[in-house]
Design a protein around this motif. Sequence first.
Motif, PDB file in Angstrom:
ATOM      1  N   VAL A  97       0.840  -1.348  -0.100  1.00 34.06           N
ATOM      2  CA  VAL A  97       0.220  -0.183   0.128  1.00 34.06           C
ATOM      3  C   VAL A  97       0.917   0.946   0.087  1.00 34.06           C
ATOM      4  CG1 VAL A  97      -1.492   1.363   0.745  1.00 34.06           C
ATOM      5  CG2 VAL A  97      -1.646  -1.263   0.954  1.00 34.06           C
ATOM      6  N   GLU A  98       0.241   2.556  -0.440  1.00 37.65           N
ATOM      7  CA  GLU A  98       0.989   3.547  -0.924  1.00 37.65           C
ATOM      8  C   GLU A  98       1.168   3.823   0.806  1.00 37.65           C
ATOM      9  OE1 GLU A  98       2.327   5.454  -3.387  1.00 37.65           O
ATOM     10  OE2 GLU A  98       2.220   4.100  -4.766  1.00 37.65           O
ATOM     11  N   CYS A  99       2.324   4.564   1.374  1.00 37.48           N
ATOM     12  CA  CYS A  99       2.771   4.952   2.733  1.00 37.48           C
ATOM     13  C   CYS A  99       2.954   6.308   2.150  1.00 37.48           C
ATOM     14  CB  CYS A  99       3.242   4.274   3.263  1.00 37.48           C
ATOM     15  SG  CYS A  99       2.172   2.392   3.821  1.00 37.48           S
ATOM     16  N   LYS A 150       4.303 -12.210   5.700  1.00 31.51           N
ATOM     17  CA  LYS A 150       3.809 -13.318   4.822  1.00 31.51           C
ATOM     18  C   LYS A 150       2.175 -13.123   4.838  1.00 31.51           C
ATOM     19  CE  LYS A 150       7.139 -17.030   3.774  1.00 31.51           C
ATOM     20  NZ  LYS A 150       6.852 -18.550   4.400  1.00 31.51           N
ATOM     21  N   TYR A 151       1.351 -12.357   5.577  1.00 30.96           N
ATOM     22  CA  TYR A 151       0.143 -13.059   6.042  1.00 30.96           C
ATOM     23  C   TYR A 151      -0.229 -11.935   5.787  1.00 30.96           C
ATOM     24  CZ  TYR A 151      -4.106 -12.739   9.152  1.00 30.96           C
ATOM     25  OH  TYR A 151      -5.226 -12.952   9.515  1.00 30.96           O
ATOM     26  N   LEU A 152       0.319 -10.227   5.347  1.00 25.98           N
ATOM     27  CA  LEU A 152       0.509  -8.885   5.872  1.00 25.98           C
ATOM     28  C   LEU A 152       0.108  -9.461   3.793  1.00 25.98           C
ATOM     29  CD1 LEU A 152       2.122  -7.143   7.445  1.00 25.98           C
ATOM     30  CD2 LEU A 152      -1.069  -7.026   7.835  1.00 25.98           C
ATOM     31  N   ALA A 153       0.923 -10.403   3.630  1.00 24.60           N
ATOM     32  CA  ALA A 153       0.861  -9.984   2.064  1.00 24.60           C
ATOM     33  C   ALA A 153      -0.202 -10.432   1.293  1.00 24.60           C
ATOM     34  CB  ALA A 153       2.145 -10.427   1.190  1.00 24.60           C
ATOM     35  N   VAL A 208      -7.050  -6.618   2.726  1.00 26.79           N
ATOM     36  CA  VAL A 208      -7.488  -5.489   3.408  1.00 26.79           C
ATOM     37  C   VAL A 208      -5.820  -5.486   4.884  1.00 26.79           C
ATOM     38  CG1 VAL A 208      -9.212  -4.688   2.729  1.00 26.79           C
ATOM     39  CG2 VAL A 208      -9.048  -6.292   4.879  1.00 26.79           C
ATOM     40  N   CYS A 209      -5.387  -4.548   4.954  1.00 27.68           N
ATOM     41  CA  CYS A 209      -4.123  -4.492   5.744  1.00 27.68           C
ATOM     42  C   CYS A 209      -5.036  -5.060   7.163  1.00 27.68           C
ATOM     43  CB  CYS A 209      -4.649  -2.593   6.001  1.00 27.68           C
ATOM     44  SG  CYS A 209      -3.584  -1.917   4.296  1.00 27.68           S
ATOM     45  N   CYS A 249      -0.148  -2.066   7.403  1.00 33.67           N
ATOM     46  CA  CYS A 249       0.077  -2.608   6.294  1.00 33.67           C
ATOM     47  C   CYS A 249       1.873  -3.160   5.300  1.00 33.67           C
ATOM     48  CB  CYS A 249      -0.870  -1.989   4.718  1.00 33.67           C
ATOM     49  SG  CYS A 249      -0.443  -0.442   5.528  1.00 33.67           S
ATOM     50  N   LEU A 250       1.600  -3.659   4.558  1.00 30.58           N
ATOM     51  CA  LEU A 250       2.981  -3.608   3.290  1.00 30.58           C
ATOM     52  C   LEU A 250       3.052  -2.078   2.986  1.00 30.58           C
ATOM     53  CD1 LEU A 250       2.837  -6.998   2.685  1.00 30.58           C
ATOM     54  CD2 LEU A 250       4.137  -5.913   4.043  1.00 30.58           C
ATOM     55  N   CYS A 251       4.078  -1.221   2.993  1.00 36.09           N
ATOM     56  CA  CYS A 251       4.359  -0.166   2.261  1.00 36.09           C
ATOM     57  C   CYS A 251       4.962  -0.400   1.270  1.00 36.09           C
ATOM     58  CB  CYS A 251       5.502   0.868   3.727  1.00 36.09           C
ATOM     59  SG  CYS A 251       4.917   1.775   4.558  1.00 36.09           S
TER      60      CYS A 251
END
Lengths: 111, 111
Positions: A107-109, B33-36, B40-41, B82-84
């Motif tokens: 996600v864009e942060c 991995k789970y976040l990916a 949704v976040c 979430c992943l940045c």
Amino acid sequence: MTYSKTENFDQNSRDIAKVCKALAHPARIAILKYLAEQKVCISGDITTEIPLSRTTVSQHLQELKNAGIIHGEISGTRVNYCLCKENVEMVKSLLNGFLENINKNTVECKK
Amino acid sequence: MTYSKTENFDQNSRDIAKVCKALAHPARIAILKYLAEQKVCISGDITTEIPLSRTTVSQHLQELKNAGIIHGEISGTRVNYCLCKENVEMVKSLLNGFLENINKNTVECKK
DNA sequence: GTTTTATGTCGCAAACATACGACATTACTA
DNA sequence: TAGTAATGTCGTATGTTTGCGACATAAAAC
């Protein structure tokens, strides 16, 4: 009772963590860079290139060896260290696979 | 007197080591991995997916946040992690650059 | 306003990592 | 075979990470 529950995670996660752990110290990164720079495999006089005692450098070399990233070949009183082609490529594909994977749902942060 | 001489190494080596340190635990790999996997976040009920206490998971999340790999957005009593995108890509290119670099002078190791 | 829910932070104990001096080992050299 | 040179291993001191229970906080639900 406390600590070290790593066996509760899947093998792939443990493999990735293990490789990253081996790379998780600037001295070891510097050693790998130095090895990559040399035409020939170089012995433990890496000490002169790294601002640490010979003992400590030796320990870092052992860790890199345990992780399978480097390889030491005895030649008389010397040991010639070098980067292992197969294993460096294994590390590359392991990390690339993981990073490619988690890169799908980012996600864009602005932050 | 002893320990922590990291400031004696170049910035690039320290950056790589720092990123790898953040990835150097299976729980953190599993969390990423789970976040990916999630569309949704997801908030801190990651706890149910990871065989560790909530406290410990929270600490691992903090470390990933410090490393800039994830991002947490407060929403009421929940926090959506979430992943940045930018930072995951930064990590990717940092590690790829390094691995590509050391891959130049490797040697076949039958081992 | 009190309760519930979701989180984060503190403090502790155990395990691990880092750094190094001192000693052991092994092979070449004279 | 004594001496030197290149390494590895041990022991120790100190710093860091991991894991967790207990407590603090803060928004939502009632």
